[in-house]
Design a protein around this motif. Sequence first.
Motif, PDB file in Angstrom:
ATOM      1  N   LEU A  69       0.831  -1.207   0.000  1.00  0.00           N
ATOM      2  CA  LEU A  69       0.000   0.000   0.000  1.00  0.00           C
ATOM      3  C   LEU A  69       0.865   1.258   0.000  1.00  0.00           C
ATOM      4  O   LEU A  69       0.589   2.213  -0.743  1.00  0.00           O
ATOM      5  CB  LEU A  69      -0.931   0.004   1.213  1.00  0.00           C
ATOM      6  CG  LEU A  69      -1.831   1.226   1.365  1.00  0.00           C
ATOM      7  CD1 LEU A  69      -2.834   1.306   0.224  1.00  0.00           C
ATOM      8  CD2 LEU A  69      -2.552   1.185   2.712  1.00  0.00           C
ATOM      9  N   ALA A  70       1.909   1.263   0.806  1.00  0.00           N
ATOM     10  CA  ALA A  70       2.817   2.417   0.854  1.00  0.00           C
ATOM     11  C   ALA A  70       3.431   2.671  -0.518  1.00  0.00           C
ATOM     12  O   ALA A  70       3.498   3.819  -0.981  1.00  0.00           O
ATOM     13  CB  ALA A  70       3.905   2.185   1.899  1.00  0.00           C
ATOM     14  N   LEU A  71       3.865   1.614  -1.186  1.00  0.00           N
ATOM     15  CA  LEU A  71       4.468   1.759  -2.514  1.00  0.00           C
ATOM     16  C   LEU A  71       3.441   2.237  -3.538  1.00  0.00           C
ATOM     17  O   LEU A  71       3.758   3.055  -4.406  1.00  0.00           O
ATOM     18  CB  LEU A  71       5.088   0.434  -2.960  1.00  0.00           C
ATOM     19  CG  LEU A  71       6.327   0.005  -2.186  1.00  0.00           C
ATOM     20  CD1 LEU A  71       6.680  -1.439  -2.506  1.00  0.00           C
ATOM     21  CD2 LEU A  71       7.489   0.931  -2.480  1.00  0.00           C
ATOM     22  N   LEU A  72       2.240   1.737  -3.431  1.00  0.00           N
ATOM     23  CA  LEU A  72       1.177   2.148  -4.337  1.00  0.00           C
ATOM     24  C   LEU A  72       0.850   3.635  -4.160  1.00  0.00           C
ATOM     25  O   LEU A  72       0.780   4.392  -5.142  1.00  0.00           O
ATOM     26  CB  LEU A  72      -0.072   1.300  -4.095  1.00  0.00           C
ATOM     27  CG  LEU A  72      -1.245   1.523  -5.024  1.00  0.00           C
ATOM     28  CD1 LEU A  72      -0.890   1.159  -6.452  1.00  0.00           C
ATOM     29  CD2 LEU A  72      -2.433   0.699  -4.560  1.00  0.00           C
ATOM     30  N   ILE A  73       0.694   4.058  -2.912  1.00  0.00           N
ATOM     31  CA  ILE A  73       0.408   5.471  -2.627  1.00  0.00           C
ATOM     32  C   ILE A  73       1.565   6.354  -3.081  1.00  0.00           C
ATOM     33  O   ILE A  73       1.360   7.383  -3.728  1.00  0.00           O
ATOM     34  CB  ILE A  73       0.112   5.682  -1.125  1.00  0.00           C
ATOM     35  CG1 ILE A  73      -1.184   4.980  -0.736  1.00  0.00           C
ATOM     36  CG2 ILE A  73       0.027   7.176  -0.787  1.00  0.00           C
ATOM     37  CD1 ILE A  73      -1.416   4.908   0.761  1.00  0.00           C
ATOM     38  N   PHE A  74       2.786   5.928  -2.760  1.00  0.00           N
ATOM     39  CA  PHE A  74       3.969   6.691  -3.172  1.00  0.00           C
ATOM     40  C   PHE A  74       4.034   6.806  -4.694  1.00  0.00           C
ATOM     41  O   PHE A  74       4.283   7.873  -5.245  1.00  0.00           O
ATOM     42  CB  PHE A  74       5.237   6.024  -2.627  1.00  0.00           C
ATOM     43  CG  PHE A  74       6.419   6.143  -3.541  1.00  0.00           C
ATOM     44  CD1 PHE A  74       7.099   7.332  -3.668  1.00  0.00           C
ATOM     45  CD2 PHE A  74       6.840   5.062  -4.308  1.00  0.00           C
ATOM     46  CE1 PHE A  74       8.175   7.451  -4.534  1.00  0.00           C
ATOM     47  CE2 PHE A  74       7.910   5.164  -5.164  1.00  0.00           C
ATOM     48  CZ  PHE A  74       8.576   6.362  -5.289  1.00  0.00           C
ATOM     49  N   GLY A  75       3.816   5.677  -5.396  1.00  0.00           N
ATOM     50  CA  GLY A  75       3.900   5.687  -6.851  1.00  0.00           C
ATOM     51  C   GLY A  75       2.873   6.617  -7.477  1.00  0.00           C
ATOM     52  O   GLY A  75       3.182   7.391  -8.382  1.00  0.00           O
ATOM     53  N   ILE A  76       1.648   6.549  -6.986  1.00  0.00           N
ATOM     54  CA  ILE A  76       0.578   7.410  -7.504  1.00  0.00           C
ATOM     55  C   ILE A  76       0.892   8.877  -7.215  1.00  0.00           C
ATOM     56  O   ILE A  76       0.786   9.729  -8.103  1.00  0.00           O
ATOM     57  CB  ILE A  76      -0.784   7.002  -6.907  1.00  0.00           C
ATOM     58  CG1 ILE A  76      -1.211   5.646  -7.467  1.00  0.00           C
ATOM     59  CG2 ILE A  76      -1.843   8.070  -7.172  1.00  0.00           C
ATOM     60  CD1 ILE A  76      -2.396   5.020  -6.745  1.00  0.00           C
ATOM     61  N   GLY A  77       1.280   9.174  -5.980  1.00  0.00           N
ATOM     62  CA  GLY A  77       1.587  10.559  -5.621  1.00  0.00           C
ATOM     63  C   GLY A  77       2.744  11.129  -6.409  1.00  0.00           C
ATOM     64  O   GLY A  77       2.690  12.282  -6.870  1.00  0.00           O
ATOM     65  N   THR A  78       3.778  10.334  -6.587  1.00  0.00           N
ATOM     66  CA  THR A  78       4.949  10.799  -7.338  1.00  0.00           C
ATOM     67  C   THR A  78       4.589  11.016  -8.798  1.00  0.00           C
ATOM     68  O   THR A  78       4.961  12.039  -9.389  1.00  0.00           O
ATOM     69  CB  THR A  78       6.107   9.803  -7.188  1.00  0.00           C
ATOM     70  OG1 THR A  78       6.413   9.669  -5.797  1.00  0.00           O
ATOM     71  CG2 THR A  78       7.353  10.285  -7.912  1.00  0.00           C
TER      72      THR A  78
END
Length: 174
Positions: A69-78
């Motif tokens: 989830l952290a990677l998914l949120i980070f990827g989307i935000g970036t």
Amino acid sequence: LVIMWAAYFLKQGAWQIYGAVLPLIKGDLNLSDVRLGLVATLFTFVLAVCAPLGGVLGDFFSKKWIVTLALLIFGIGTFLTGLSGSLMTLVVFRAIVTGVGLGLYYPAANTLIGQYHSETRGQAMSVHQTSVYAGILASSWFAGRIGEQHGWRLTFWLFGGAGLLVAITAALRL
């Protein structure tokens, strides 16, 4: 450990790319140093607030899914940061969304590594930590180079896309 290394590399890289392309963002969006500094300050604040939250969530839920989830949120935000056209969108995508994703990662990731590497925990943590330095060095250079030749937005799209690929890999392989 390879997946976690790649994730932490991108986490540190995401932190560095903003500073590397800051002059390009400033010129493109016509923002002052103070406003761009506000984005960086809010990003750090959100990351700091979310790190303990990541630890709590990791104690109650699957560490694999917290990391994913952290990677998914980070990827989307970036990725979405590369679409920013104003101070407000930079605050939302960079400071808040990316900050949440990066803040949630580390506590669950460390615990997950410790679970898989009980006898070799020190070695595994050391290998994981090398991604911090690799991420700082490579990402700053990469972001500056890409930003200079192709614009600052592409840097965020590439890092965000890589984050999404690592999130998918984490979901399938951790």
